[in-house]
Write a protein that holds these residues in place. Structure first.
Motif, short mmCIF file in Angstrom:
data_model
loop_
_atom_site.label_atom_id
_atom_site.label_comp_id
_atom_site.label_asym_id
_atom_site.label_seq_id
_atom_site.Cartn_x
_atom_site.Cartn_y
_atom_site.Cartn_z
N ASN A 208 -7.88 -2.42 -7.99
CA ASN A 208 -6.55 -2.94 -7.47
C ASN A 208 -6.50 -2.13 -6.14
N HIS A 210 -4.42 -2.61 -3.89
CA HIS A 210 -2.89 -2.60 -3.47
C HIS A 210 -2.39 -0.94 -4.00
N HIS A 211 -2.87 -1.03 -5.51
CA HIS A 211 -2.48 0.12 -6.00
C HIS A 211 -3.17 1.52 -5.37
N HIS A 213 -4.16 1.78 -2.28
CA HIS A 213 -3.59 2.01 -0.83
C HIS A 213 -1.85 2.59 -0.92
N GLN A 214 -1.39 2.09 -2.08
CA GLN A 214 -0.13 2.86 -2.39
C GLN A 214 0.15 4.33 -2.75
N SER A 237 -6.19 -0.07 6.13
CA SER A 237 -5.40 -1.09 5.54
C SER A 237 -6.02 -1.74 4.30
N VAL A 238 -4.86 -2.64 3.65
CA VAL A 238 -5.59 -3.13 2.34
C VAL A 238 -6.65 -4.19 2.74
N GLU A 239 -6.28 -4.77 4.13
CA GLU A 239 -7.18 -5.65 4.33
C GLU A 239 -8.70 -5.12 4.89
N THR A 242 -10.45 -4.44 1.66
CA THR A 242 -10.99 -5.45 1.09
C THR A 242 -12.25 -5.92 1.57
#
Length: 262
Positions: A208, A210-211, A213-214, A237-239, A242
């Motif tokens: 995950n 997003h988790h 990067h958070q 970044s998340v991008e 990914t």
């Protein structure tokens, strides 16, 4: 030889792992700083779980070097990593179904009196507090419940509770949120932030992004047994993460050449 930077808690250099003719890790080097949360990312087969087992002392590496708190560790095994203060949550949770939640949390580290008898009431009270305040688990009525009566997500949360209670210097989490509900996941991520304020380091392995990067200060991306990206949160970044996980080195190059401006 010692590691020059005193901020490093754990550092590995040139870690390679082979099984016969198959090389699953190739020349991997990275570090985990003191009080730092590091994300270890990558698709299935990237080598993350093997690396976690090596860092935990469960699996020996074929070549490379392992440093703890600036000093080389000539022989890395589970006894050494436990003494150094490494706690690991593995994907399979490694619980004993026929024992209670309390007994699983304290397995091998039971609280005893001077005669060696276990203080079950004290352990039950501690286990209940951990389950209620650290890793929020819905549907568990008592710490005396057998693990065999739990769902997969509940059992995973018990494994997390065990690790966070005995954390000392480094907590390694291998896909800890894969079977957790949203509430329990948020509680775990919040706990990693709390650990950081207490000077405890964490290595979070997750799909995950997003988790990751958070909560993570830095991200390491693996691809086919190699490290292809090592970047701080504010510089990515998340991008981009990914693109690295999905496309490997070519994905990172493509993103940096044009994807970030699209």
């Amino acid at each position: 030889m010692t590691v020059d930077n005193d901020d490093y808690l754990l550092r590995v250099e040139g870690i390679t792992k082979t099984y016969g003719a198959n090389t699953v890790l190739r020349d991997v080097s990275f570090d985990v700083g003191k009080g730092e949360v590091v994300g270890l990312l990558g698709d299935n087969g990237a080598g993350k779980s093997t690396l976690v087992k090596i860092l935990s002392g469960v699996v020996p590496y074929s070549s490379g070097a392992y440093y703890w708190d600036g000093a080389p560790v000539p022989r890395v095994d589970r006894r050494v990593t436990e003494e150094n203060g490494v706690e690991t949550i593995f994907q399979d949770s490694a619980l004993v179904p026929s024992l209670s939640i309390t007994r699983n949390i304290f397995m091998g580290r039971e609280v005893t009196n001077r005669l060696g008898f276990m203080k079950l009431k004290q352990m039950d009270a501690i286990a209940t507090d951990i389950l209620d305040s650290v890793v929020t688990i819905e549907g568990i009525k008592s710490s005396k419940q057998l693990v065999s009566s739990l769902s997969g997500g509940q059992a995973q949360a018990v494994a997390i509770a065990r690790a966070v209670h005995f954390k000392r210097r480094l907590l390694i989490l291998d896909e800890p949120t894969s079977a957790l509900a949203v509430r329990a996941t948020e509680a775990l991520l919040a706990y990693l932030r709390q650990l950081k304020t207490e000077g405890v380091s964490s290595l979070l392995v997750t799909h995950n992004l997003h988790h990751a990067h958070q909560v993570c200060d830095r991200h390491i991306v693996m691809n086919h047994g190699r490290k292809i990206l090592d970047v701080r949160r504010e510089d990515t970044s998340v991008e981009e993460l990914t693109a690295a996980v999905v496309g490997g080195v070519d994905g990172v190059r493509s993103y940096r050449e044009g994807g970030a401006q699209e």
